[in-house]
Write a protein that holds these residues in place. Structure first.
Motif, PDB file in Angstrom:
ATOM      1  N   ARG A   1      19.264 -22.765  -2.538  1.00 42.67           N
ATOM      2  CA  ARG A   1      19.279 -22.082  -1.296  1.00 42.67           C
ATOM      3  C   ARG A   1      18.399 -22.906  -0.212  1.00 42.67           C
ATOM      4  N   PHE A   2      18.907 -23.310   0.891  1.00 43.84           N
ATOM      5  CA  PHE A   2      18.022 -23.893   1.957  1.00 43.84           C
ATOM      6  C   PHE A   2      17.592 -23.040   3.018  1.00 43.84           C
ATOM      7  N   TYR A   3      16.550 -23.317   3.465  1.00 46.39           N
ATOM      8  CA  TYR A   3      15.685 -22.432   4.363  1.00 46.39           C
ATOM      9  C   TYR A   3      15.274 -23.321   5.757  1.00 46.39           C
ATOM     10  N   HIS A   4      15.032 -22.623   6.844  1.00 39.21           N
ATOM     11  CA  HIS A   4      14.850 -23.304   8.033  1.00 39.21           C
ATOM     12  C   HIS A   4      13.518 -22.221   8.817  1.00 39.21           C
ATOM     13  N   GLY A   5      12.623 -22.843   9.065  1.00 39.64           N
ATOM     14  CA  GLY A   5      11.451 -22.148   9.749  1.00 39.64           C
ATOM     15  C   GLY A   5      11.412 -22.419  11.284  1.00 39.64           C
ATOM     16  N   THR A   6      10.965 -21.421  12.042  1.00 40.35           N
ATOM     17  CA  THR A   6      11.355 -21.420  13.400  1.00 40.35           C
ATOM     18  C   THR A   6      10.584 -20.215  13.910  1.00 40.35           C
ATOM     19  N   ARG A   7      10.369 -20.065  15.369  1.00 36.27           N
ATOM     20  CA  ARG A   7      10.141 -18.977  16.176  1.00 36.27           C
ATOM     21  C   ARG A   7      11.351 -18.215  16.827  1.00 36.27           C
ATOM     22  N   ALA A   8      12.461 -18.937  16.818  1.00 38.49           N
ATOM     23  CA  ALA A   8      13.641 -18.402  17.395  1.00 38.49           C
ATOM     24  C   ALA A   8      14.121 -17.273  16.763  1.00 38.49           C
ATOM     25  N   GLU A   9      14.595 -16.270  17.425  1.00 38.90           N
ATOM     26  CA  GLU A   9      15.161 -15.154  16.981  1.00 38.90           C
ATOM     27  C   GLU A   9      16.639 -15.289  17.126  1.00 38.90           C
TER      28      GLU A   9
ATOM     29  N   PRO B   1      22.883 -13.767  11.670  1.00 37.15           N
ATOM     30  CA  PRO B   1      23.803 -14.554  10.972  1.00 37.15           C
ATOM     31  C   PRO B   1      24.789 -14.914  11.576  1.00 37.15           C
ATOM     32  N   GLY B   2      25.356 -16.254  11.368  1.00 34.37           N
ATOM     33  CA  GLY B   2      26.482 -17.024  12.037  1.00 34.37           C
ATOM     34  C   GLY B   2      26.259 -17.631  13.144  1.00 34.37           C
ATOM     35  N   ASP B   3      24.852 -17.366  13.565  1.00 27.61           N
ATOM     36  CA  ASP B   3      24.184 -18.406  14.615  1.00 27.61           C
ATOM     37  C   ASP B   3      24.267 -19.676  14.164  1.00 27.61           C
ATOM     38  N   SER B   4      24.345 -20.853  15.097  1.00 31.86           N
ATOM     39  CA  SER B   4      24.094 -22.239  14.604  1.00 31.86           C
ATOM     40  C   SER B   4      22.784 -22.854  15.277  1.00 31.86           C
ATOM     41  N   ILE B   5      22.300 -23.712  14.278  1.00 29.22           N
ATOM     42  CA  ILE B   5      20.884 -24.130  14.627  1.00 29.22           C
ATOM     43  C   ILE B   5      21.310 -25.674  15.195  1.00 29.22           C
TER      44      ILE B   5
ATOM     45  N   TYR C   1      14.691 -18.362   8.031  1.00 29.85           N
ATOM     46  CA  TYR C   1      16.054 -18.295   7.653  1.00 29.85           C
ATOM     47  C   TYR C   1      16.756 -18.902   6.726  1.00 29.85           C
ATOM     48  N   ILE C   2      17.739 -18.228   5.889  1.00 27.88           N
ATOM     49  CA  ILE C   2      18.398 -19.015   5.118  1.00 27.88           C
ATOM     50  C   ILE C   2      19.691 -19.519   5.644  1.00 27.88           C
ATOM     51  N   VAL C   3      19.818 -20.794   5.457  1.00 30.92           N
ATOM     52  CA  VAL C   3      20.656 -21.553   6.260  1.00 30.92           C
ATOM     53  C   VAL C   3      21.930 -22.455   5.346  1.00 30.92           C
TER      54      VAL C   3
ATOM     55  N   SER D   1       5.715 -29.557   4.547  1.00 29.91           N
ATOM     56  CA  SER D   1       6.552 -29.527   5.322  1.00 29.91           C
ATOM     57  C   SER D   1       8.011 -29.807   5.117  1.00 29.91           C
ATOM     58  N   MET D   2       9.048 -29.631   6.194  1.00 37.68           N
ATOM     59  CA  MET D   2      10.441 -29.720   5.899  1.00 37.68           C
ATOM     60  C   MET D   2      10.840 -30.954   5.190  1.00 37.68           C
ATOM     61  N   SER D   3      11.465 -31.042   4.190  1.00 36.14           N
ATOM     62  CA  SER D   3      11.628 -32.248   3.305  1.00 36.14           C
ATOM     63  C   SER D   3      13.138 -32.596   3.411  1.00 36.14           C
ATOM     64  N   CYS D   4      14.052 -32.101   4.009  1.00 36.53           N
ATOM     65  CA  CYS D   4      15.472 -32.431   4.413  1.00 36.53           C
ATOM     66  C   CYS D   4      15.792 -32.458   5.779  1.00 36.53           C
ATOM     67  N   TYR D   5      16.950 -33.084   6.460  1.00 37.08           N
ATOM     68  CA  TYR D   5      17.257 -33.004   7.518  1.00 37.08           C
ATOM     69  C   TYR D   5      18.956 -33.094   7.432  1.00 37.08           C
ATOM     70  N   SER D   6      19.256 -32.829   8.626  1.00 37.94           N
ATOM     71  CA  SER D   6      20.842 -33.094   8.891  1.00 37.94           C
ATOM     72  C   SER D   6      20.990 -33.381  10.259  1.00 37.94           C
ATOM     73  N   ARG D   7      22.041 -34.316  10.606  1.00 41.82           N
ATOM     74  CA  ARG D   7      22.507 -34.328  11.774  1.00 41.82           C
ATOM     75  C   ARG D   7      23.645 -33.510  12.470  1.00 41.82           C
ATOM     76  N   GLU D   8      24.001 -32.664  11.613  1.00 45.69           N
ATOM     77  CA  GLU D   8      24.789 -31.519  12.153  1.00 45.69           C
ATOM     78  C   GLU D   8      24.347 -30.163  11.906  1.00 45.69           C
ATOM     79  N   PRO D   9      24.804 -29.122  12.722  1.00 52.41           N
ATOM     80  CA  PRO D   9      24.238 -27.938  13.049  1.00 52.41           C
ATOM     81  C   PRO D   9      23.915 -27.110  11.545  1.00 52.41           C
ATOM     82  N   LEU D  10      23.065 -26.437  11.505  1.00 51.11           N
ATOM     83  CA  LEU D  10      22.788 -25.556  10.357  1.00 51.11           C
ATOM     84  C   LEU D  10      23.271 -24.084  10.656  1.00 51.11           C
ATOM     85  N   ARG D  11      24.208 -23.340   9.879  1.00 54.57           N
ATOM     86  CA  ARG D  11      24.767 -21.971  10.233  1.00 54.57           C
ATOM     87  C   ARG D  11      23.655 -20.929   9.422  1.00 54.57           C
ATOM     88  N   VAL D  12      23.431 -20.127  10.264  1.00 50.31           N
ATOM     89  CA  VAL D  12      22.299 -18.992   9.618  1.00 50.31           C
ATOM     90  C   VAL D  12      22.917 -18.162   8.739  1.00 50.31           C
ATOM     91  N   ALA D  13      22.603 -18.057   7.539  1.00 50.28           N
ATOM     92  CA  ALA D  13      23.387 -17.123   6.599  1.00 50.28           C
ATOM     93  C   ALA D  13      22.521 -15.680   6.494  1.00 50.28           C
TER      94      ALA D  13
END
Length: 245
Positions: A16-24, A27-31, A74-76, A98-110
């Protein structure tokens, strides 16, 4: 989840992948990687977005992110390829999880992480149902006193430090615990080197109940442990005592 992942093992693809943020988010939103940074300078754009299979890393990222809202994890699901941040030319080790992976494409919030495991690191040999109570000799500072609180944490990294730095002769152990009373932020770590409580460390005047033990954790390097002990010894020589009242 997209299985076309660069530079990772088959084992990572199943995690499972995670993303940490202060944004509200919902599910279904894109980061989007082209949004302003959560951490650091807000006046520049990025070409990638961070994610991690390590929950501790996402907790740190959420807590140190800029903004006024609460830190959220968030689970992404990555919709594109994922790489290791150490491959980025501008990447520098942070000295903390600290965050160990990256992507050049959006993440989908699950979904959002709302059910938290609580840990306690020690050298005591305990079993499920045992109570961990205040009133013991402290691990740090003046050893002639006894503690008024018992400590716990949401991050496995902080629990590992507790187990590795605990006084005693036994092996370090990490237990999953549940508090029997109210808990509060540990003031020894909250708003100290970093704003907020990125280690998610807490304390309670009431006992913790052991529910199970983490048996397969891998600790910090001997060099990191020695450096931490040296730092604690310097504080002790300076007369700095833990806040435990």
């Amino acid at each position: 989840m997209n299985n076309d992942i660069i530079g990772t093992t088959d084992n990572l693809r199943t995690k499972r992948f995670y993303h940490g943020t202060r944004a509200e988010l919902s599910p279904g939103d894109s980061i989007d990687p082209r949004n302003p940074l959560d951490v650091g300078e807000r006046d520049r754009m990025t070409t990638y977005v961070y994610l991690t299979p390590n929950l501790d890393e996402a907790i740190w990222e959420a807590e140190i992110a800029v903004g006024e809202g609460s830190g959220r994890v968030y689970i992404v699901e990555p919709i594109g390829q994922v790489g290791d941040v150490s491959d980025l030319t501008d990447w520098k080790p942070s000295g903390h999880p600290s965050m160990s992976c990256y992507s050049r494409e959006p993440l989908r919030v699950a979904g959002e992480v709302t059910d938290w495991t609580l840990y306690h690191g020690t050298r005591a040999d305990l079993k499920p149902g045992d109570l961990i109570k205040p009133g013991h000799t402290p691990n740090f500072g003046n050893k002639s006193r006894t503690t008024n609180y018992v400590y716990l944490t949401r991050t496995l990294d902080a629990a590992m430090w507790g187990a590795e730095l605990a006084v005693g002769e036994g092996s370090g152990r990490i237990y999953i615990v549940e508090p029997t009373g109210s808990i509060e932020d540990d003031p020894n770590l909250t708003n100290q080197k970093f704003q907020g409580n990125p280690t998610k460390s807490f304390r309670s005047r009431e006992p913790l109940r052991v529910t199970s033990e983490i048996a397969d954790w891998q600790g910090h390097s001997p060099e990191a442990i020695e450096a931490m002990k040296d730092g604690l010894e310097r504080l002790e020589r300076l007369g700095v005592e833990p806040i435990d009242d």
